[in-house]
Structures are given as structure tokens and as C-alpha cells.
Design a protein around this motif. Structure first.
Motif, PDB file in Angstrom:
ATOM      1  N   MET A   1     -36.414  77.836 102.963  1.00 42.13           N
ATOM      2  CA  MET A   1     -35.453  78.631 103.728  1.00 42.13           C
ATOM      3  C   MET A   1     -35.690  80.131 103.582  1.00 42.13           C
ATOM      4  SD  MET A   1     -33.421  76.934 105.602  1.00 42.13           S
ATOM      5  CE  MET A   1     -31.962  77.918 105.872  1.00 42.13           C
ATOM      6  N   GLN A   2     -36.274  80.542 102.442  1.00 41.29           N
ATOM      7  CA  GLN A   2     -36.457  81.975 102.212  1.00 41.29           C
ATOM      8  C   GLN A   2     -37.289  82.632 103.304  1.00 41.29           C
ATOM      9  OE1 GLN A   2     -34.907  83.988 100.132  1.00 41.29           O
ATOM     10  NE2 GLN A   2     -33.777  82.219  99.385  1.00 41.29           N
ATOM     11  N   GLU A   3     -38.318  81.894 103.778  1.00 41.98           N
ATOM     12  CA  GLU A   3     -39.163  82.480 104.819  1.00 41.98           C
ATOM     13  C   GLU A   3     -38.406  82.619 106.144  1.00 41.98           C
ATOM     14  OE1 GLU A   3     -40.142  78.027 104.741  1.00 41.98           O
ATOM     15  OE2 GLU A   3     -39.698  79.620 103.306  1.00 41.98           O
ATOM     16  N   VAL A   4     -37.374  81.791 106.330  1.00 40.49           N
ATOM     17  CA  VAL A   4     -36.523  81.925 107.522  1.00 40.49           C
ATOM     18  C   VAL A   4     -35.558  83.091 107.337  1.00 40.49           C
ATOM     19  CG1 VAL A   4     -34.739  80.801 108.928  1.00 40.49           C
ATOM     20  CG2 VAL A   4     -36.677  79.466 108.056  1.00 40.49           C
ATOM     21  N   TYR A   5     -34.929  83.159 106.177  1.00 40.56           N
ATOM     22  CA  TYR A   5     -33.950  84.225 105.902  1.00 40.56           C
ATOM     23  C   TYR A   5     -34.538  85.621 106.105  1.00 40.56           C
ATOM     24  CZ  TYR A   5     -30.819  80.857 103.512  1.00 40.56           C
ATOM     25  OH  TYR A   5     -29.977  79.819 103.200  1.00 40.56           O
ATOM     26  N   GLN A   6     -35.808  85.797 105.770  1.00 40.54           N
ATOM     27  CA  GLN A   6     -36.383  87.150 105.768  1.00 40.54           C
ATOM     28  C   GLN A   6     -36.432  87.769 107.167  1.00 40.54           C
ATOM     29  OE1 GLN A   6     -40.294  86.732 104.138  1.00 40.54           O
ATOM     30  NE2 GLN A   6     -41.174  85.814 105.982  1.00 40.54           N
ATOM     31  N   HIS A   7     -36.306  86.929 108.203  1.00 39.88           N
ATOM     32  CA  HIS A   7     -36.331  87.445 109.573  1.00 39.88           C
ATOM     33  C   HIS A   7     -34.946  87.891 110.056  1.00 39.88           C
ATOM     34  CE1 HIS A   7     -40.469  86.259 110.069  1.00 39.88           C
ATOM     35  NE2 HIS A   7     -40.173  85.041 109.632  1.00 39.88           N
ATOM     36  N   PHE A   8     -33.928  87.603 109.259  1.00 40.27           N
ATOM     37  CA  PHE A   8     -32.557  87.905 109.673  1.00 40.27           C
ATOM     38  C   PHE A   8     -31.824  88.658 108.565  1.00 40.27           C
ATOM     39  CE2 PHE A   8     -33.928  84.000 111.833  1.00 40.27           C
ATOM     40  CZ  PHE A   8     -33.783  84.399 113.156  1.00 40.27           C
ATOM     41  N   ARG A   9     -30.553  88.961 108.800  1.00 38.08           N
ATOM     42  CA  ARG A   9     -29.769  89.706 107.816  1.00 38.08           C
ATOM     43  C   ARG A   9     -29.185  88.786 106.758  1.00 38.08           C
ATOM     44  NH1 ARG A   9     -26.413  91.649 112.846  1.00 38.08           N
ATOM     45  NH2 ARG A   9     -27.831  93.212 113.686  1.00 38.08           N
ATOM     46  N   LYS A  10     -28.902  89.368 105.620  1.00 40.13           N
ATOM     47  CA  LYS A  10     -28.302  88.586 104.535  1.00 40.13           C
ATOM     48  C   LYS A  10     -26.971  87.995 104.985  1.00 40.13           C
ATOM     49  CE  LYS A  10     -27.348  88.684  99.652  1.00 40.13           C
ATOM     50  NZ  LYS A  10     -26.821  89.420  98.526  1.00 40.13           N
ATOM     51  N   GLU A  11     -26.200  88.800 105.731  1.00 37.39           N
ATOM     52  CA  GLU A  11     -24.870  88.353 106.188  1.00 37.39           C
ATOM     53  C   GLU A  11     -24.963  87.151 107.125  1.00 37.39           C
ATOM     54  OE1 GLU A  11     -26.057  91.405 106.413  1.00 37.39           O
ATOM     55  OE2 GLU A  11     -24.674  92.809 105.456  1.00 37.39           O
ATOM     56  N   GLU A  12     -26.144  86.930 107.692  1.00 38.08           N
ATOM     57  CA  GLU A  12     -26.298  85.846 108.659  1.00 38.08           C
ATOM     58  C   GLU A  12     -26.740  84.531 108.016  1.00 38.08           C
ATOM     59  OE1 GLU A  12     -27.326  88.624 112.554  1.00 38.08           O
ATOM     60  OE2 GLU A  12     -28.971  88.012 111.235  1.00 38.08           O
ATOM     61  N   GLN A  13     -26.961  84.552 106.693  1.00 35.91           N
ATOM     62  CA  GLN A  13     -27.450  83.342 106.026  1.00 35.91           C
ATOM     63  C   GLN A  13     -26.507  82.141 106.162  1.00 35.91           C
ATOM     64  OE1 GLN A  13     -28.753  84.171 102.014  1.00 35.91           O
ATOM     65  NE2 GLN A  13     -30.318  85.631 102.698  1.00 35.91           N
ATOM     66  N   PRO A  14     -25.170  82.312 106.028  1.00 38.63           N
ATOM     67  CA  PRO A  14     -24.297  81.137 106.201  1.00 38.63           C
ATOM     68  C   PRO A  14     -24.421  80.522 107.601  1.00 38.63           C
ATOM     69  CG  PRO A  14     -23.103  82.901 105.104  1.00 38.63           C
ATOM     70  CD  PRO A  14     -24.399  83.485 105.554  1.00 38.63           C
ATOM     71  N   PHE A  15     -24.539  81.371 108.623  1.00 42.36           N
ATOM     72  CA  PHE A  15     -24.711  80.836 109.983  1.00 42.36           C
ATOM     73  C   PHE A  15     -26.063  80.124 110.109  1.00 42.36           C
ATOM     74  CE2 PHE A  15     -26.367  81.109 114.308  1.00 42.36           C
ATOM     75  CZ  PHE A  15     -25.381  80.376 114.976  1.00 42.36           C
TER      76      PHE A  15
END
Length: 259
Positions: A1-15
Motif C-alpha cells: 500500500m505504501q507505493e499507492v499512498y505516495q501518490h496521494f495525500r496523507k489525509e486521503e489514506q482512509p479513503f
């Protein structure tokens, strides 16, 4: 998931986590998955996550062509959703329009006051006199029964067919501009021609919403399809980020609603 998270904001991780679980469910059961109403930024993230998976795809619908808030169906490639599969209902607010006026904010506040979450409601539309909104069909009868007043105005909520959909006033102005950064305060200051200090004050005093939630960080970096609402000024949407100018400024296409 980390490689996915890096393309978006931290605040968007729950979504992102929720969206990944919807995608997995559609992939593993090979059946369609219907989401609640998503804002434009969430639609963009979901589309990026589904990407080119091949076996599944995503389709969006919000009740009419130019809808902002839409439900998504994540489904196997063979499945082509019909409008009815999105399970939404059009409702009109019947009120004495000759004597009183309603506002988007008052209607939304009343709908949330029924105890239903924002994600179960789509766009709220007006042609200047009439008001309509979209909502998930499974809560329609409950909401209709609950809402008899909006503010001090007596109202009645009635279901409508899609042929009764009003043509909403579309005051969006397309603005092409350059900004030194995509910071929230910088963009507000540039679009409404006010000082950065004034823009900061608006944000820190709770008068700014980002994607329909109050947001108090003036240094926040905006992204594609974010919608910013500024009390007393209007709304801004990041329609396209077109790259850097020769002077190292961001070239951006904005949609702007002036109050």
C-alpha cells in the motif's frame, strides 16, 4: 500500500483504504459494488486506483450530465450499469417560493440534521426559484418524512422523475491563471484578488471548506479536482494543472463561482 499512498495525500489514506476494499470485493466476487456519493477528488482517486486492471472498471453517475457528486459502480468488464443501478432518487423541495427564499447551506444543514451522513446525498440544484437534490433511494422515504421545515420555512419533499430535473444555474467561470504555488491561501488570494494575509485569515477562522469539510491549514497544497468554498466569496475548483511557466509559476485552469 505504501507505493499507492505516495501518490496521494496523507489525509486521503482512509479513503484509499476504503476504495481498495471496494475494488477487492468487486474483483473477488466478480459482482458490481455501488459506492455512496463521492466528491470530484474522490472520484479521481478511485479512477486512478482502478486504473487499467483489465478485469474490472468503474462508472460514475450523479443524476445528470454535469453532476459534481456521483455514485460509482465498480464492476466486472462484462457489466454495463443502467441508470437505475446507481439507486438514487430525485427530490424537489416544495415551499412558498413567492414569499420566502432558500439557500444551498440551509437545505444541506437540514438534510444532515436528519442523522444521515453527507455521503448519502448528491448535488443540491436550483434554477433560481426551485430547489431539488439527489439522494440514495434507500433513505428517501425516511428523509421525506423527517423534513417538514427548512429553517423557519414549512416545506414538503416530493419525489420527481428525471424528466422533471431542473436546469441548474451554472455560473462557473473558466479562469486560466498562473500562481506561485498551489497553497490554499495563495490560490484564494489570486482568484479573488485579495491579500495573502486576508486569505490566511479566512482559512484560519473556519470560513473555508475543502471538498465540503471545514479546513484550517492555509499552507495546504491543493490538487487536481479539489473544490474550495469560501464564505462570502464563492467557490474554486482546480480543473487542470497545466505545468510550469518560464517564470516557474504553476499554470492552472480554475473553475470559479463568484458570489
Amino acid at each position: 500500500m505504501q507505493e499507492v499512498y505516495q501518490h496521494f495525500r496523507k489525509e486521503e489514506q482512509p479513503f484509499i483504504d476504503s476504495a481498495q476494499s471496494w475494488i477487492t470485493q468487486a474483483e473477488e466476487t466478480y459482482t458490481p459494488y455501488l459506492t455512496d456519493f463521492l466528491d470530484p477528488r474522490q472520484q479521481y482517486i478511485l479512477e486512478m486506483l482502478v486504473g487499467k486492471k483489465g478485469e474490472i472498471h468503474v462508472q460514475f453517475y450523479g443524476g445528470y450530465e454535469a453532476a459534481e457528486r456521483k455514485r460509482a459502480i465498480i464492476c466486472p468488464e462484462y457489466f454495463s450499469p443502467a441508470q437505475s443501478d446507481f439507486e438514487m432518487e430525485l427530490t424537489e423541495v416544495v415551499y412558498p417560493s413567492k414569499f420566502v427564499s432558500l439557500t444551498h447551506g440551509k437545505i444541506l444543514g437540514t438534510l444532515i440534521g436528519t442523522g444521515m451522513k453527507r455521503e448519502l446525498f448528491g448535488d443540491i440544484l436550483s434554477d433560481g426559484t426551485r430547489w431539488q437534490f439527489l439522494l440514495a433511494s434507500n433513505i428517501a422515504s425516511y428523509v421525506h418524512a423527517q423534513v417538514t421545515k427548512i429553517g423557519k420555512v414549512s416545506v414538503r419533499l416530493e419525489s420527481r422523475t428525471y424528466t422533471d430535473l431542473i436546469t441548474p444555474i451554472d455560473d462557473w467561470t473558466i479562469v486560466h491563471d498562473t500562481v506561485s504555488s498551489l497553497r490554499l491561501d495563495t490560490v484564494i488570494a489570486a482568484i479573488y484578488n485579495i491579500s495573502r494575509q486576508r486569505a490566511k485569515e479566512l482559512v484560519s477562522s473556519g470560513k473555508v471548506k475543502l471538498n465540503w469539510s471545514v479546513f484550517e491549514r492555509p499552507d495546504f497544497e491543493l490538487g487536481l479536482l479539489d473544490i474550495v468554498s469560501i464564505r462570502g466569496y464563492g467557490r474554486i475548483q482546480i480543473r487542470a494543472i497545466e505545468g510550469k511557466s518560464k517564470k516557474d509559476k504553476w499554470r492552472v485552469e480554475f473553475g470559479v463561482l463568484y458570489k
